[in-house]
Write an enzyme that holds these catalytic residues in place. Sequence first.
Site, PDB file in Angstrom:
ATOM      1  N   ASN A 159       0.798  -1.227   0.000  1.00  0.00           N
ATOM      2  CA  ASN A 159       0.000   0.000   0.000  1.00  0.00           C
ATOM      3  C   ASN A 159       0.832   1.279   0.000  1.00  0.00           C
ATOM      4  O   ASN A 159       0.401   2.305  -0.494  1.00  0.00           O
ATOM      5  CB  ASN A 159      -1.002  -0.002   1.158  1.00  0.00           C
ATOM      6  CG  ASN A 159      -0.342  -0.159   2.510  1.00  0.00           C
ATOM      7  OD1 ASN A 159       0.740  -0.739   2.634  1.00  0.00           O
ATOM      8  ND2 ASN A 159      -0.987   0.348   3.535  1.00  0.00           N
ATOM      9  N   GLY A 235       2.117  -5.764   7.583  1.00  0.00           N
ATOM     10  CA  GLY A 235       1.181  -6.567   6.809  1.00  0.00           C
ATOM     11  C   GLY A 235       0.040  -7.060   7.672  1.00  0.00           C
ATOM     12  O   GLY A 235      -0.329  -6.426   8.654  1.00  0.00           O
ATOM     13  N   SER A 236      -0.493  -8.215   7.314  1.00  0.00           N
ATOM     14  CA  SER A 236      -1.699  -8.723   7.960  1.00  0.00           C
ATOM     15  C   SER A 236      -1.383  -9.358   9.313  1.00  0.00           C
ATOM     16  O   SER A 236      -0.287  -9.878   9.526  1.00  0.00           O
ATOM     17  CB  SER A 236      -2.370  -9.767   7.064  1.00  0.00           C
ATOM     18  OG  SER A 236      -1.588 -10.947   7.004  1.00  0.00           O
ATOM     19  N   GLU A 255       3.904  -4.441  12.394  1.00  0.00           N
ATOM     20  CA  GLU A 255       2.836  -3.454  12.230  1.00  0.00           C
ATOM     21  C   GLU A 255       1.732  -4.145  11.452  1.00  0.00           C
ATOM     22  O   GLU A 255       1.891  -4.438  10.274  1.00  0.00           O
ATOM     23  CB  GLU A 255       3.373  -2.216  11.498  1.00  0.00           C
ATOM     24  CG  GLU A 255       2.499  -0.992  11.692  1.00  0.00           C
ATOM     25  CD  GLU A 255       1.281  -1.013  10.795  1.00  0.00           C
ATOM     26  OE1 GLU A 255       0.198  -1.445  11.276  1.00  0.00           O
ATOM     27  OE2 GLU A 255       1.395  -0.620   9.636  1.00  0.00           O
ATOM     28  N   LEU A 256       0.598  -4.402  12.117  1.00  0.00           N
ATOM     29  CA  LEU A 256      -0.357  -5.380  11.603  1.00  0.00           C
ATOM     30  C   LEU A 256      -1.735  -4.820  11.278  1.00  0.00           C
ATOM     31  O   LEU A 256      -2.692  -5.562  11.141  1.00  0.00           O
ATOM     32  CB  LEU A 256      -0.488  -6.540  12.609  1.00  0.00           C
ATOM     33  CG  LEU A 256       0.837  -7.196  13.027  1.00  0.00           C
ATOM     34  CD1 LEU A 256       0.582  -8.315  14.020  1.00  0.00           C
ATOM     35  CD2 LEU A 256       1.613  -7.704  11.829  1.00  0.00           C
ATOM     36  N   CYS A 289      -3.189   1.315   6.620  1.00  0.00           N
ATOM     37  CA  CYS A 289      -3.308   0.650   7.926  1.00  0.00           C
ATOM     38  C   CYS A 289      -4.119   1.468   8.920  1.00  0.00           C
ATOM     39  O   CYS A 289      -4.757   0.917   9.812  1.00  0.00           O
ATOM     40  CB  CYS A 289      -1.915   0.376   8.505  1.00  0.00           C
ATOM     41  SG  CYS A 289      -0.939  -0.759   7.501  1.00  0.00           S
ATOM     42  N   GLU A 383     -10.477  -5.644   9.495  1.00  0.00           N
ATOM     43  CA  GLU A 383      -9.842  -4.571   8.724  1.00  0.00           C
ATOM     44  C   GLU A 383     -10.331  -4.626   7.288  1.00  0.00           C
ATOM     45  O   GLU A 383     -10.053  -5.584   6.564  1.00  0.00           O
ATOM     46  CB  GLU A 383      -8.321  -4.698   8.766  1.00  0.00           C
ATOM     47  CG  GLU A 383      -7.616  -3.569   8.029  1.00  0.00           C
ATOM     48  CD  GLU A 383      -6.102  -3.660   8.144  1.00  0.00           C
ATOM     49  OE1 GLU A 383      -5.453  -2.591   8.253  1.00  0.00           O
ATOM     50  OE2 GLU A 383      -5.563  -4.768   8.118  1.00  0.00           O
TER      51      GLU A 383
END
Length: 481
Positions: A159, A235-236, A255-256, A289, A383
């Site tokens: 992204n 990511g996820s 960082e999720l 995010c 999300e």
Amino acid sequence: MNKLIDKTTKKYVWINGEKVETENYATLYSPYSREPIAEIAMADAAVTKEAIRAAYEAKNVIGDMPAYQRAQILENVVNILTEKAEVAATIIATESAKPIVFARAEVARTIETYKFSAEEAKRIHGETIPFDAASGGVGRIGYTMKEPIGVIGAITPFNFPLNLVAHKVGPAIAAGNPIVLKPASQTPLSALFIAEVFEEAGLPAGVLNVVTGPGSVVGDVIVEDDRVKMVTFTGSPSVGIGISNKAGLKKTTLELGSNSALIIDKDIEIDAIINRCVMGAFSNQGQVCISLQRVYVHEDQYDTFVEKFVAATKQLKIGNPLDSETYVSSLITPSELERALSWIEETKQSDATILTGGKVQGGILEPTIITNADTCLKVSCQEAFAPIVVVNKIATIEEAVELVNDSQFGLQAGIYTNNVKHALYASKKLEVGGVMINDVPTYRVDQMPYGGVKESGTGREGIKYAVEEMTELKLIVWNQE
């Protein structure tokens, strides 16, 4: 293909300062036109290990380099990227379908991120310890040093394919660490582009290696190799949790993502905040995010907000990401479009109301606003990573905070209020990594600490804070007696 994009269709992995061929290649398609963009090298375990070996052998080269020289290389990147800004923006827009207006903004932020990295390279220092504060410390002096941690494995998302790479590569080099970078499968061109920029900037071979290929192969090798001392991943949650389970004693920054929320108090002038809310919800197709996904509006302002938010959203232009007028373009893959549509379909089976959007126009999901959405609906509790936002009514700030916290995530949240007590209450009670007062949760500048709690991850990005993660603290004690 745009003239600013390299017409060489075959893209190799980047190891030890050289382009390296692989046995297999995969076609990269434009998310918008579905036309082929390039043939991307698919690394296997052996190629990935070769990249790790190159990084490992370069760790003393970059680790022993004086801080001013590391800073100069990063400054050189700033200058080169400034000259090639339009090329970089076009690459981002082409491979990710990010509208060019937002791609240009990403490049500008990336330049700042490397600038901050150059500055932080000169600020890495320890502190002296007052040993005589303890009776057993009399006659001793001591101090701490921050040393490079070693090879860093960086796994980045699609992204923000240039700036989120910069948030890992910039501080890694500032701290004196080599990197093995695995970019997202849909956006490898930005990472390969920046590798060549770093070579031009004078970065020694082996310090930055870019390995493209499936995460199940490349990512797993990076995470499990003992020579890699830290893994930094964006990511996820499912992939991040898997990394955490496999990393063992490696340091990790994860960082999720989130389903970020905004509270709007009763004393706010709605006209003043609509454009920010539109940007927060729909920039980059909601694939952010900290995209604004949930809005909780005081009942006194609810009808006014919804009316104006819907009206502004309907004005957004949908289309080709390379058109400077486009605000919303394609989601990253057809499967993501199908997923988002299935979530919208779920809402139709509930009491929720779709006020605008919810349909596909030329392969693009229209910006979608949903009201009266139950907290158990996927569009609310998971999300979305799509141009979908839910708006619900609240009676009190306390109720709103409780609803915001009713989430597995906790990255950032925002509150618009002119009531100091409400602002302080939200600051204290919101279970997130960052609270934005009088702004949307989508706000970020690149030097601030950035990260979350709960399933939004662990650790913090933001150059100074990433450098802390990417260094080891060593204590030196001198006995003077």
